[in-house]
Design a protein around this motif. Structure first.
Motif, PDB file in Angstrom:
ATOM      1  N   GLU A 177       2.976  -2.542   4.858  1.00  0.00           N
ATOM      2  CA  GLU A 177       2.701  -1.398   3.989  1.00  0.00           C
ATOM      3  C   GLU A 177       3.375  -0.149   4.528  1.00  0.00           C
ATOM      4  N   ILE A 205      -9.255  -3.479  -1.035  1.00  0.00           N
ATOM      5  CA  ILE A 205      -8.380  -2.803  -0.071  1.00  0.00           C
ATOM      6  C   ILE A 205      -9.274  -1.874   0.730  1.00  0.00           C
ATOM      7  N   GLU A 219      -8.710   1.970  -2.861  1.00  0.00           N
ATOM      8  CA  GLU A 219      -9.024   1.902  -1.453  1.00  0.00           C
ATOM      9  C   GLU A 219     -10.455   2.366  -1.242  1.00  0.00           C
ATOM     10  N   ASP A 234       2.112   2.965   3.329  1.00  0.00           N
ATOM     11  CA  ASP A 234       1.100   4.020   3.180  1.00  0.00           C
ATOM     12  C   ASP A 234       1.814   5.349   2.974  1.00  0.00           C
ATOM     13  N   HIS A 249       0.850  -1.198   0.000  1.00  0.00           N
ATOM     14  CA  HIS A 249       0.000   0.000   0.000  1.00  0.00           C
ATOM     15  C   HIS A 249       0.880   1.241   0.000  1.00  0.00           C
ATOM     16  N   HIS A 295      -6.583  -2.284   5.424  1.00  0.00           N
ATOM     17  CA  HIS A 295      -5.401  -1.430   5.368  1.00  0.00           C
ATOM     18  C   HIS A 295      -5.221  -0.665   6.684  1.00  0.00           C
ATOM     19  N   GLY A 303      -3.330  -5.260   6.959  1.00  0.00           N
ATOM     20  CA  GLY A 303      -2.201  -4.444   6.527  1.00  0.00           C
ATOM     21  C   GLY A 303      -1.579  -3.743   7.721  1.00  0.00           C
TER      22      GLY A 303
END
Length: 273
Positions: free
Chosen positions: A216, A142, A109, A218, A20, A168, A188
């Motif tokens: 992830e 996601i 997302e 992000d 991500h 996520h 996530g």
């Protein structure tokens, strides 16, 4: 499907996949080349770029193609407004048009954010529409779930997904995690794990099966939270995935190699890479 991305434990740097990263955001326009070069030198083999709005999709797909990343298309709850029905139509059309594109690996997302109560009803309808598309196109999702876990869980049960997806930025308790796992979801794990006061999350990592986790960065939200300069944070950002793996390994009392390989394989399986 035969995975085109493989884990090599003997590589000079432990290979990782970022599940991500908002690589398409304008924040990275001037530094995207050097950012990706640094990340690849530090072991990044692949990345998944989630979508956030119809206005972002064209650039997002172009960035994914340029850097050979996978991508997801979706409408983030922060970007959900009165135009969501037409955005869903556009999303459906893109999914039909690009269904043979191997880089397209998920819808999202998408999800719900209880901090945005003014758009709550629209968020729910928009999320339902995206779950329905995920069923139709047999894609994982996601999911952004903030202050909305009961509602997200309810909708996941209403719209069961063959390929499930990922929550996520998961930050909750073991009990909450188990409810998501019961829906087939993976979790996530990102920068919130570094917060030593995030006791519920850290306890969850201790108790959860390693097969349920992906990592992830992000990387847009993580940088924007403290508004740093991208130049000053490239190295730190690139190391985040390895630091997450080290933290998970410490909490689960497992080796870093074992954790690295398992979360790598989890990501391959999740997105059919």
């Amino acid at each position: 499907m035969v995975n085109r991305i493989t884990f090599n434990a003997k590589a000079p740097v432990m290979p990782v996949i970022d599940s991500h990263i908002h690589l398409d955001f304008d924040l990275f326009d001037a530094k995207r080349d050097i950012l990706m070069l640094h990340m690849q030198r530090l072991g990044l083999l692949h990345a998944v770029i989630p979508g956030v709005s119809a206005a972002h999709w064209a650039k997002q797909r172009a960035v994914a193609k340029q850097y050979d990343c996978s991508y997801a298309l979706g409408i983030h709850p922060w970007y959900c407004d009165e135009q969501w029905p037409s955005d869903i139509v556009q999303l459906e059309q893109l999914l039909i048009k690009n269904k043979q594109d191997k880089r397209l690996v998920a819808i999202g997302e998408c999800g719900l954010d209880g901090g945005y109560r003014d758009t709550w009803d629209m968020q729910i309808h928009c999320f339902e529409a995206q779950l329905s598309l995920a069923q139709r196109f047999d894609l994982p999702v996601i999911i952004h779930s903030v202050k909305a876990h009961n509602e997200v869980l309810h909708l996941l049960k209403r719209y069961p997904l063959n390929k499930a997806g990922v929550i996520h930025g998961f930050y909750g308790s073991t009990q909450l995690a188990q409810q998501y796992l019961d829906c087939g979801m993976k979790l996530g794990i990102g920068h919130l794990l570094f917060n030593k006061t995030a006791k519920k999350l850290r306890e969850s990592i201790v108790n959860l099966p390693l097969a349920s986790l992906v990592v992830e960065t992000d990387l847009a939200l993580a940088l924007q939270q403290e508004k740093p300069d991208v130049d000053d944070n490239i190295s730190e950002s690139n190391l985040m995935l390895h630091l997450l793996i080290a933290e998970i390994a410490m909490l689960q009392k497992k080796s870093r190699v074992l954790v690295s390989e398992q979360v790598f394989r989890n990501t391959l399986q999740l997105f059919d890479l």
